[in-house]
Design a protein around this motif. Structure first.
Motif, short mmCIF file in Angstrom:
data_model
loop_
_atom_site.label_atom_id
_atom_site.label_comp_id
_atom_site.label_asym_id
_atom_site.label_seq_id
_atom_site.Cartn_x
_atom_site.Cartn_y
_atom_site.Cartn_z
N ARG A 85 -2.60 -11.54 1.57
CA ARG A 85 -3.11 -10.60 0.59
C ARG A 85 -2.16 -10.36 -0.56
O ARG A 85 -2.56 -10.12 -1.67
N LEU A 86 -0.87 -10.34 -0.29
CA LEU A 86 0.07 -9.96 -1.32
C LEU A 86 0.68 -11.19 -1.94
O LEU A 86 0.83 -12.23 -1.32
N THR A 87 1.04 -11.11 -3.24
CA THR A 87 1.65 -12.22 -3.93
C THR A 87 3.11 -11.90 -4.20
O THR A 87 3.55 -10.76 -4.11
N ASP A 88 3.87 -12.95 -4.53
CA ASP A 88 5.28 -12.68 -4.78
C ASP A 88 5.66 -13.06 -6.20
O ASP A 88 5.25 -12.43 -7.14
N THR A 89 6.43 -14.12 -6.41
CA THR A 89 7.03 -14.35 -7.71
C THR A 89 6.02 -14.71 -8.77
O THR A 89 5.00 -15.32 -8.51
N ALA A 90 6.31 -14.34 -10.03
CA ALA A 90 5.42 -14.64 -11.16
C ALA A 90 5.69 -16.04 -11.67
O ALA A 90 6.81 -16.53 -11.65
N ALA A 91 4.62 -16.69 -12.12
CA ALA A 91 4.77 -18.05 -12.65
C ALA A 91 5.48 -18.01 -13.99
O ALA A 91 5.31 -17.10 -14.79
N VAL A 107 -1.56 4.68 1.25
CA VAL A 107 -1.45 3.33 1.82
C VAL A 107 -2.35 2.36 1.05
O VAL A 107 -1.92 1.28 0.64
N THR A 108 -3.59 2.76 0.83
CA THR A 108 -4.51 1.92 0.06
C THR A 108 -4.04 1.79 -1.38
O THR A 108 -4.10 0.71 -1.97
N ALA A 109 -3.55 2.88 -1.96
CA ALA A 109 -3.08 2.85 -3.35
C ALA A 109 -1.94 1.86 -3.52
O ALA A 109 -1.89 1.11 -4.51
N ALA A 110 -1.02 1.83 -2.57
CA ALA A 110 0.10 0.90 -2.66
C ALA A 110 -0.37 -0.55 -2.58
O ALA A 110 0.14 -1.43 -3.28
N ARG A 159 -1.91 -1.32 -5.91
CA ARG A 159 -0.91 -1.37 -6.97
C ARG A 159 -0.13 -2.66 -6.96
O ARG A 159 0.24 -3.19 -8.03
N SER A 160 0.11 -3.22 -5.77
CA SER A 160 0.85 -4.48 -5.71
C SER A 160 0.13 -5.60 -6.45
O SER A 160 0.75 -6.54 -6.93
N GLN A 161 -1.19 -5.48 -6.56
CA GLN A 161 -1.96 -6.47 -7.32
C GLN A 161 -2.11 -6.07 -8.78
O GLN A 161 -1.91 -6.88 -9.68
N LEU A 162 -2.44 -4.82 -9.01
CA LEU A 162 -2.71 -4.36 -10.37
C LEU A 162 -1.47 -4.39 -11.24
O LEU A 162 -1.57 -4.55 -12.47
N ARG A 188 -2.65 -12.73 -10.90
CA ARG A 188 -3.03 -13.81 -9.97
C ARG A 188 -3.84 -13.31 -8.79
O ARG A 188 -4.33 -14.11 -7.99
N SER A 189 -3.98 -12.01 -8.63
CA SER A 189 -4.84 -11.42 -7.61
C SER A 189 -5.51 -10.19 -8.21
O SER A 189 -4.82 -9.31 -8.75
N ILE A 190 -6.83 -10.15 -8.14
CA ILE A 190 -7.59 -9.06 -8.77
C ILE A 190 -8.46 -8.39 -7.72
O ILE A 190 -9.36 -9.01 -7.16
N PRO A 191 -8.21 -7.10 -7.42
CA PRO A 191 -9.06 -6.38 -6.46
C PRO A 191 -10.35 -5.94 -7.14
O PRO A 191 -10.33 -5.44 -8.27
#
Length: 235
Positions: free
Chosen positions: A2-8, A100-103, A106-109, A114-117
């Motif tokens: 679900r979570l992404t890490d480094t930016a391209a 918990v849901t907000a965090a 936020r990790s995507q927003l 590269r990940s859009i909820p």
């Protein structure tokens, strides 16, 4: 995953997107900036998912379905309730207070796009949650032979009354069609449901996906589900 890490990086330039654009030949001008042919691929890449908000709707047997990017100020309470549903929490592991849901959102927003909820709306009513992500840029790509522009999906059906009646398969087919119809560079839609989640795996199989392998991810053993553009009209 679900979570992404480094930016391209932008074309290996080490510059932020706007600076990289100008470095490649766009002319700074307050009124009519000019672009040359070398800049256009970089601009296209800047929107990593081709703007799901503009994809329009798909017709399903249950009604018109569309994706709408999440707005936490509007949607957080609804999503928190869904995440605390025991059937959802068993696989998403995001039960708890709204923070918990907000965090998780936020990790995507706060990322690079590269990940859009998204909310899934059926005839205008929010009834599911989706994450549309670049699988080739995600840690998932370390676990399978990724191709450029592979697009991944995660989903949950929020209202229990909509589960267990085949709706998931219809929505998965609709979303895969939206991805392939709006992302011409994408040749495959990817998913990795928990292998224990039999209803989810079955829904993918019934919506034109094929199970290519079982893979071990850090948090689960998953079925690698793939829907190929080349087989879009056959499965």
């Amino acid at each position: 995953m679900r979570l992404t890490d480094t930016a391209a990086d932008y074309a290996g330039s080490g510059l932020d997107a706007p600076d990289a654009v100008y470095a490649l030949g766009a002319v700074r001008h307050t009124a009519t900036p000019r672009l040359n042919a070398d800049v256009l691929p970089l601009l296209a890449e800047a929107d990593l998912l081709d703007s799901p908000a503009t994809w329009g709707s798909a017709t399903t047997r249950a009604g018109a379905f569309r994706l709408e990017p999440v707005r936490p100020g509007r949607d957080l309470e609804l999503l928190t309730g869904w995440m605390n549903d025991p059937e959802v929490a068993a696989y998403w592991e995001l039960a708890g207070p709204a923070a918990v849901t907000a965090a998780h959102l936020r990790s995507q927003l706060d990322g690079d796009g590269r990940s859009i909820p998204c909310l899934g709306l059926l005839d205008g009513t929010p009834m599911s949650y989706w994450e549309i992500y670049r699988a080739d840029l995600d840690p998932l790509s370390r676990h399978y032979p990724a191709r450029p522009h592979d697009t991944g999906i995660h989903l949950l059906i929020g209202d229990g009354t909509n589960r267990g009646r085949g709706l998931g398969a219809a929505l998965l087919r609709a979303v895969a069609d939206l991805v392939l119809g709006n992302r011409p560079r994408c040749t495959r839609v990817i998913a990795e449901p928990d292998i224990r989640n039999t209803p989810s795996v079955s829904a993918f199989l019934n919506s034109g996906f094929r199970c290519q392998a079982e893979i071990d991810l850090p948090e689960k053993r998953a079925a690698l589900m793939v829907r190929e553009r080349a087989l879009r009209n056959l499965l």
